[in-house]
Design an enzyme around this catalytic site. Structure first.
Site, mmCIF file in Angstrom:
data_model
loop_
_atom_site.group_PDB
_atom_site.id
_atom_site.type_symbol
_atom_site.label_atom_id
_atom_site.label_comp_id
_atom_site.label_asym_id
_atom_site.label_seq_id
_atom_site.Cartn_x
_atom_site.Cartn_y
_atom_site.Cartn_z
ATOM 1 N N LYS A 127 0.853 -1.192 0.000
ATOM 2 C CA LYS A 127 0.000 0.000 0.000
ATOM 3 C C LYS A 127 0.887 1.241 0.000
ATOM 4 C CE LYS A 127 -1.875 2.802 2.826
ATOM 5 N NZ LYS A 127 -1.739 4.049 2.031
ATOM 6 N N GLY A 146 2.728 4.282 13.696
ATOM 7 C CA GLY A 146 3.427 3.048 14.097
ATOM 8 C C GLY A 146 2.811 2.455 15.360
ATOM 9 N N GLU A 148 9.657 1.293 10.923
ATOM 10 C CA GLU A 148 10.701 2.306 10.742
ATOM 11 C C GLU A 148 9.991 3.646 10.860
ATOM 12 O OE1 GLU A 148 12.476 5.119 9.573
ATOM 13 O OE2 GLU A 148 12.621 4.336 7.528
ATOM 14 N N GLU A 181 9.162 15.825 15.765
ATOM 15 C CA GLU A 181 9.581 15.738 14.376
ATOM 16 C C GLU A 181 8.767 16.728 13.543
ATOM 17 O OE1 GLU A 181 8.674 12.052 12.221
ATOM 18 O OE2 GLU A 181 10.728 12.149 11.446
ATOM 19 N N CYS A 230 13.089 10.883 7.384
ATOM 20 C CA CYS A 230 12.997 10.460 8.787
ATOM 21 C C CYS A 230 14.352 10.614 9.467
ATOM 22 C CB CYS A 230 12.449 9.047 8.891
ATOM 23 S SG CYS A 230 13.188 7.931 7.732
ATOM 24 N N GLY A 286 6.784 5.030 8.447
ATOM 25 C CA GLY A 286 5.906 6.194 8.557
ATOM 26 C C GLY A 286 6.104 6.849 9.908
ATOM 27 N N SER A 287 5.079 7.547 10.347
ATOM 28 C CA SER A 287 5.205 8.324 11.573
ATOM 29 C C SER A 287 5.147 7.418 12.812
ATOM 30 C CB SER A 287 4.073 9.350 11.635
ATOM 31 O OG SER A 287 2.830 8.672 11.623
ATOM 32 N N THR A 288 5.720 7.895 13.879
ATOM 33 C CA THR A 288 5.682 7.153 15.140
ATOM 34 C C THR A 288 4.233 7.007 15.627
ATOM 35 O OG1 THR A 288 7.931 7.712 15.758
ATOM 36 C CG2 THR A 288 6.432 7.242 17.570
HETATM 37 P P1 ADP Z 1 3.250 10.680 7.270
HETATM 38 O O1 ADP Z 1 2.993 11.434 8.539
HETATM 39 O O2 ADP Z 1 4.649 10.676 6.828
HETATM 40 O O3 ADP Z 1 2.236 10.883 6.193
HETATM 41 P P2 ADP Z 1 1.939 8.332 8.093
HETATM 42 O O4 ADP Z 1 2.474 7.503 9.184
HETATM 43 O O5 ADP Z 1 0.703 9.107 8.309
HETATM 44 O O6 ADP Z 1 3.155 9.202 7.669
HETATM 45 O O7 ADP Z 1 1.732 7.481 6.772
HETATM 46 C C1 ADP Z 1 2.606 6.478 6.340
HETATM 47 C C2 ADP Z 1 1.799 5.387 5.682
HETATM 48 O O8 ADP Z 1 0.928 4.816 6.642
HETATM 49 C C3 ADP Z 1 0.920 5.849 4.531
HETATM 50 O O9 ADP Z 1 0.909 4.847 3.533
HETATM 51 C C4 ADP Z 1 -0.439 5.968 5.191
HETATM 52 O O10 ADP Z 1 -1.511 5.811 4.287
HETATM 53 C C5 ADP Z 1 -0.397 4.806 6.149
HETATM 54 N N1 ADP Z 1 -1.315 4.913 7.291
HETATM 55 C C6 ADP Z 1 -1.770 6.019 7.899
HETATM 56 N N2 ADP Z 1 -2.616 5.706 8.900
HETATM 57 C C7 ADP Z 1 -2.710 4.356 8.927
HETATM 58 C C8 ADP Z 1 -3.420 3.407 9.734
HETATM 59 N N3 ADP Z 1 -4.223 3.791 10.723
HETATM 60 N N4 ADP Z 1 -3.259 2.093 9.478
HETATM 61 C C9 ADP Z 1 -2.433 1.692 8.484
HETATM 62 N N5 ADP Z 1 -1.761 2.518 7.691
HETATM 63 C C10 ADP Z 1 -1.874 3.847 7.902
#
Ligand code: ADP
Length: 491
Positions: free
Chosen positions: A184, A242, A259, A394, A293, A237-239
């Site tokens: 995804k 995560g 990560e 961040e 990151c 992605g973001s903490t």
């Molecule tokens: P950023 O803040 O860098 O956009 P995110 O952590 O929001 O990072 O997004 C990183 C990835 O995680 C994207 O592909 C986003 O669609 C996906 N994502 C965001 N929220 C969720 C969730 N609740 N469950 C699974 N994937 C998610």
């Protein structure tokens, strides 16, 4: 449609890629991807929702259980991954352009992403034939040995800051180890992942081995994390997200590797080559407009070097202005989205309110004379205190927080004083200090007298709340395999 004029590089349809076929979303939903430089629409794409994720997981499961992929000769898997790399390499120039249009990054940086993505496919193609078990001298007349087997269906969820590269970091090792994948991409940057799907199809990856489901995090991403037939989630992605993923994955006890974010310290000692340190510190924060990151977003500089370092950094930052991201001379691109623009400007306001000194930047930047797209001026704060929000959280933009220290112990204490531990930089000409400090920093990567280099062969990942699991290098093989112990009675 206008889209094809804007991005002629696109070969893949604006659809989902499931079981080797292009499909519309079952709900008929679509979403738009924008060009962040101008905020103009770039493409309208099928949006995967839970039902589509179900179909993609079913295809990946079928390919894993009954298809040829996990049982195929490792050498054949290697050959196919190498073919993917060759095809990406043959299309590198157009894929780099596509990445620029979808993500906004300067073409020079997109070209680096492409090279590293190709490296990742080749590096893991090499590993496919080197996944070995062991024979173990157990008690008794027994042959005991281990098999290193794939974990099954991998859900890969990636961010928008290095779209194709993040896909490669996950897809290449997962496939090399014999897993099947549902990828995804981030909703802001889905286009290069679809091109990767087209390439997979073209080189003859069996149906269902790689599936790509562009969609939103809260729907498509969450459905993948919850799905009982997914064995592992590999997330970057973001903490904050995560943590959600870890909680959601608990229900089905999935393997998870994360990560996550960072607030990486970049430490300049007074014995450093200051010109090199300034150049490196500039790249540390402003590469990819700070949307890394690993961004060196906290500059810790020895008090005696402070004035010279800040002055030279400001000189450099003054020259960093918005330019056409497709122009090879451009070094500053826009942020990814309006949301991110507002977030970053919000952090700048907090920095000012809490008493940090804004020495340059701090505003939305204009592009081609207009307020369009999501541009922010390169921003440097001085006299930041360790407890300030911009020293702790961040920002994910071109915003540097400068702090000073008096000695090595204080530098290390400050460096380690956040919840994160992704990366750190150290600038010194003292060899002993370099290694001493590298050991004391709580971070998954330490760069000495350089910043940002990564390589498919060297492990990457976080300490503390920057996540766990190591991508890249032989360490990533741990994420995508499990070990079986086989006992054979020989008596
Ligand atoms: P950023 O803040 O860098 O956009 P995110 O952590 O929001 O990072 O997004 C990183 C990835 O995680 C994207 O592909 C986003 O669609 C996906 N994502 C965001 N929220 C969720 C969730 N609740 N469950 C699974 N994937 C998610």
């Amino acid at each position: 449609m206008a889209t094809t004029q804007i991005a002629p590089e696109r070969k893949a349809p604006s659809k989902l890629f499931i079981g080797g076929e292009w499909a519309d979303s079952r709900s008929g939903a679509t979403f738009e991807s924008l060009n962040p430089a101008t905020a103009e629409p770039l493409a309208q794409l099928a949006e995967a929702r839970a039902q589509d994720v179900d179909a993609a997981v079913a295809a990946a499961r079928e390919a894993f259980e009954s298809g040829p992929w996990p049982r195929r000769d490792a050498a054949d898997r290697a050959e196919l991954l190498w073919k993917v790399a060759d095809r990406v390499a043959a299309r590198a120039a157009e894929l780099a352009r596509l990445e620029v249009l979808d993500n906004g990054k300067p073409i020079r940086e997109a070209e680096i992403d492409l090279r590293e993505a190709i490296d990742a496919f080749r590096y893991y193609a090499g590993w496919a034939t080197k996944l070995e078990g062991e024979t173990i001298p157990v008690r008794g007349n027994i042959l005991n040995y281990t098999l290193r087997e794939p974990v099954g269906v991998v859900g890969a969820i990636i961010p928008w800051n290095f779209p194709l590269l993040m896909a490669a970091w996950k897809v290449a090792p997962a496939l090399a180890c014999g897993n099947t994948v549902v990828l995804k991409p981030a909703e802001q940057t889905p286009l290069s992942a679809l091109e990767l799907a087209a390439i997979a199809r073209e080189v003859g990856l069996p149906p269902g081995v790689l599936n790509v489901v562009p969609g939103l995090g809260e729907t498509a991403g969450a459905a993948l994390v919850r799905h009982p037939d997914v064995d592992k989630i590999a997330f970057t992605g973001s903490t904050a997200v995560g943590k959600v993923i870890m909680r959601e994955a608990a229900e089905t006890l999935k393997r998870v590797s994360l990560e996550l974010g960072g607030k990486s310290p970049n430490i300049v000692f007074d014995d450093a080559d200051l010109d090199a340190a300034v150049k490196g510190s500039y790249a540390a924060i402003f590469y990819n407009a700070g949307q890394c990151c690993t961004a060196g977003s906290r500059l810790l500089v020895h008090e005696s070097a402070h004035d010279a370092v800040v002055e030279k950094l400001v000189e450099r930052a003054q020259k960093l202005t918005p330019g056409d991201p497709l122009d090879p001379k451009t070094r500053l691109g826009p942020l990814i989205s309006r949301e991110q623009l507002e977030r970053v400007l919000g952090y700048i306001e907090i920095g000012k309110k809490q008493g940090a000194e804004l020495v340059i930047g701090g505003r939305r930047a204009r592009y081609q004379g207009e307020e369009k797209g999501f541009w922010v001026e390169p921003t440097i704060f001085d006299r930041v205190e360790p407890q300030h929000t911009i020293a702790q959280e961040e920002v994910f933009g071109p915003v540097l927080a400068t702090l000073t220290f008096r000695d090595e112990d204080e530098a290390i204490a400050l460096a380690n004083q956040t919840i994160y531990g992704l990366a750190a930089g150290v600038w010194t000409s003292n060899v002993k200090r370099a290694h001493r400090v590298a050991r004391r920093l709580r971070a998954g990567t330490v760069w000495v007298n350089t910043y940002h280099p990564l390589d498919a062969a060297s492990p990457f990942g976080g300490y503390k709340q920057s996540g766990y699991g190591r991508e890249l290098g032989k360490y990533a093989l741990e994420l995508y395999t499990q070990v079986k112990s086989v006992w054979v009675d020989l008596s």
